[in-house]
Design a protein around this motif. Structure first.
Motif, mmCIF file in Angstrom:
data_model
loop_
_atom_site.group_PDB
_atom_site.id
_atom_site.type_symbol
_atom_site.label_atom_id
_atom_site.label_comp_id
_atom_site.label_asym_id
_atom_site.label_seq_id
_atom_site.Cartn_x
_atom_site.Cartn_y
_atom_site.Cartn_z
ATOM 1 N N VAL A 244 53.853 -26.753 51.003
ATOM 2 C CA VAL A 244 54.770 -25.808 50.356
ATOM 3 C C VAL A 244 54.011 -24.578 49.871
ATOM 4 N N PHE A 245 52.880 -24.790 49.196
ATOM 5 C CA PHE A 245 52.088 -23.653 48.708
ATOM 6 C C PHE A 245 51.597 -22.789 49.877
ATOM 7 N N ALA A 246 51.144 -23.441 50.939
ATOM 8 C CA ALA A 246 50.617 -22.696 52.085
ATOM 9 C C ALA A 246 51.726 -21.919 52.802
ATOM 10 N N ARG A 247 52.908 -22.497 52.880
ATOM 11 C CA ARG A 247 54.016 -21.855 53.592
ATOM 12 C C ARG A 247 54.723 -20.796 52.747
ATOM 13 N N GLN A 248 54.983 -21.102 51.468
ATOM 14 C CA GLN A 248 55.796 -20.216 50.632
ATOM 15 C C GLN A 248 54.980 -19.343 49.684
ATOM 16 N N GLY A 249 53.698 -19.692 49.514
ATOM 17 C CA GLY A 249 52.911 -19.011 48.494
ATOM 18 C C GLY A 249 53.122 -19.706 47.165
ATOM 19 N N TYR A 250 52.153 -19.569 46.296
ATOM 20 C CA TYR A 250 52.216 -20.273 45.016
ATOM 21 C C TYR A 250 53.416 -19.830 44.178
ATOM 22 N N HIS A 251 53.598 -18.526 44.018
ATOM 23 C CA HIS A 251 54.642 -18.024 43.126
ATOM 24 C C HIS A 251 56.050 -18.357 43.604
ATOM 25 N N SER A 252 56.257 -18.410 44.896
ATOM 26 C CA SER A 252 57.592 -18.711 45.427
ATOM 27 C C SER A 252 57.875 -20.205 45.455
ATOM 28 N N SER A 253 56.844 -21.011 45.290
ATOM 29 C CA SER A 253 57.015 -22.459 45.312
ATOM 30 C C SER A 253 57.540 -22.934 43.956
ATOM 31 N N THR A 254 58.340 -23.986 44.007
ATOM 32 C CA THR A 254 58.864 -24.576 42.774
ATOM 33 C C THR A 254 58.558 -26.068 42.764
ATOM 34 N N VAL A 255 58.631 -26.653 41.588
ATOM 35 C CA VAL A 255 58.473 -28.098 41.480
ATOM 36 C C VAL A 255 59.552 -28.775 42.311
ATOM 37 N N SER A 256 60.744 -28.216 42.287
ATOM 38 C CA SER A 256 61.855 -28.764 43.066
ATOM 39 C C SER A 256 61.543 -28.758 44.564
ATOM 40 N N SER A 257 60.979 -27.643 45.073
ATOM 41 C CA SER A 257 60.672 -27.575 46.506
ATOM 42 C C SER A 257 59.546 -28.540 46.885
ATOM 43 N N ILE A 258 58.609 -28.736 45.981
ATOM 44 C CA ILE A 258 57.517 -29.692 46.243
ATOM 45 C C ILE A 258 58.073 -31.111 46.267
ATOM 46 N N ALA A 259 58.901 -31.445 45.261
ATOM 47 C CA ALA A 259 59.490 -32.786 45.200
ATOM 48 C C ALA A 259 60.346 -33.058 46.436
ATOM 49 N N LYS A 260 61.129 -32.068 46.827
ATOM 50 C CA LYS A 260 61.985 -32.228 48.013
ATOM 51 C C LYS A 260 61.138 -32.465 49.258
ATOM 52 N N ALA A 261 60.084 -31.680 49.439
ATOM 53 C CA ALA A 261 59.209 -31.842 50.604
ATOM 54 C C ALA A 261 58.515 -33.203 50.605
ATOM 55 N N ALA A 262 58.235 -33.722 49.403
ATOM 56 C CA ALA A 262 57.575 -35.025 49.295
ATOM 57 C C ALA A 262 58.569 -36.182 49.411
ATOM 58 N N GLY A 263 59.869 -35.858 49.299
ATOM 59 C CA GLY A 263 60.882 -36.909 49.358
ATOM 60 C C GLY A 263 60.927 -37.742 48.094
ATOM 61 N N VAL A 264 60.614 -37.105 46.960
ATOM 62 C CA VAL A 264 60.640 -37.790 45.672
ATOM 63 C C VAL A 264 61.485 -36.978 44.695
ATOM 64 N N SER A 265 61.823 -37.598 43.587
ATOM 65 C CA SER A 265 62.575 -36.879 42.562
ATOM 66 C C SER A 265 61.613 -36.005 41.740
ATOM 67 N N GLN A 266 62.174 -34.992 41.092
ATOM 68 C CA GLN A 266 61.356 -34.164 40.204
ATOM 69 C C GLN A 266 60.787 -35.010 39.071
ATOM 70 N N GLY A 267 61.569 -35.967 38.604
ATOM 71 C CA GLY A 267 61.101 -36.851 37.535
ATOM 72 C C GLY A 267 59.852 -37.614 37.937
ATOM 73 N N LEU A 268 59.840 -38.117 39.172
ATOM 74 C CA LEU A 268 58.650 -38.829 39.637
ATOM 75 C C LEU A 268 57.469 -37.878 39.736
ATOM 76 N N LEU A 269 57.701 -36.663 40.220
ATOM 77 C CA LEU A 269 56.622 -35.679 40.289
ATOM 78 C C LEU A 269 56.041 -35.436 38.902
ATOM 79 N N TYR A 270 56.923 -35.270 37.911
ATOM 80 C CA TYR A 270 56.452 -35.046 36.536
ATOM 81 C C TYR A 270 55.788 -36.288 35.936
ATOM 82 N N ASN A 271 56.026 -37.427 36.536
ATOM 83 C CA ASN A 271 55.342 -38.638 36.100
ATOM 84 C C ASN A 271 53.843 -38.570 36.437
ATOM 85 N N TYR A 272 53.510 -37.812 37.487
ATOM 86 C CA TYR A 272 52.126 -37.690 37.940
ATOM 87 C C TYR A 272 51.463 -36.367 37.559
ATOM 88 N N PHE A 273 52.265 -35.321 37.419
ATOM 89 C CA PHE A 273 51.732 -33.983 37.157
ATOM 90 C C PHE A 273 52.531 -33.327 36.036
#
Length: 191
Positions: free
Chosen positions: A26-55
């Motif tokens: 996501v960072f490589a494709r969209q750039g850091y500023h355009s990337s969101t936690v939501s887009s990262i979670a979606k690409a990983a196939g996990v919920s935002q809550g799970l992402l926040y559990n780790y980061f």
């Protein structure tokens, strides 16, 4: 059936890695500023809550991603430890690796270069990256000093700048970039 502690830890490790792999893309494709936690979670196939559990945040994802990747690269490819006296053969291996790794992992290097040309993003990871790199930079400086270079610090900066340009060209044109010929020129000039 309940999971064992080892199974649970393996699942946690796999989930973290899945999120980091997705963040890299996501960072490589969209750039850091355009990337969101939501887009990262979606690409990983996990919920935002799970992402926040780790980061803690997007910044934390970036920081851990970059330091983890740099640490892995150093551990896997640098044939010496910081402070070791490196040989010409070691330095040739560094040159070969520095070209080959970009051709092998273009997504990582796209992220790496995009981070380093954005000062406000670089500031998120700079302290950690410098802490990790400093001992190796001293080792490379000593290599150039031992070779008899009158200004080994400048020679290291020159070598680094040349490598950055070569790595950029490897990313831009991996299919026709004359990697083997370039490595021979680098070895002739720097090793």
């Amino acid at each position: 059936m309940p999971r064992t502690k080892e199974q649970f830890e393996l699942l946690r490790k796999e989930s973290r890695q899945k999120i980091q792999d997705a963040a890299l893309e996501v960072f490589a494709r969209q750039g850091y500023h355009s990337s969101t936690v939501s887009s990262i979670a979606k690409a990983a196939g996990v919920s935002q809550g799970l992402l926040y559990n780790y980061f803690k945040s997007k910044e934390d994802v970036l920081r851990q991603l970059m330091t983890g990747m740099i640490s892995d690269v150093m551990a896997k490819y640098l044939p010496f430890k910081p402070g070791d006296k490196i040989t010409r053969k070691d330095f040739i291996n560094v040159i070969n690796f520095s070209v080959d790794v970009v051709l092998e992992k273009p997504s990582y290097w796209k992220l790496y270069f995009s981070i380093f040309v954005q000062p406000e993003v670089m500031s998120i990871v700079m302290d950690e990256v410098m802490k990790m790199s400093e001992p190796y930079l001293k080792t490379f400086t000593r290599y150039f000093a031992d070779k008899g270079d009158k200004d080994p610090v400048t020679m290291l900066r020159y070598f680094s700048a040349v490598m950055d340009g070569i790595q950029l060209h490897c990313m831009i044109d991996p299919e026709t970039f004359p990697a083997d010929k370039i490595k021979k020129l680098l070895i002739k000039q720097f090793a």
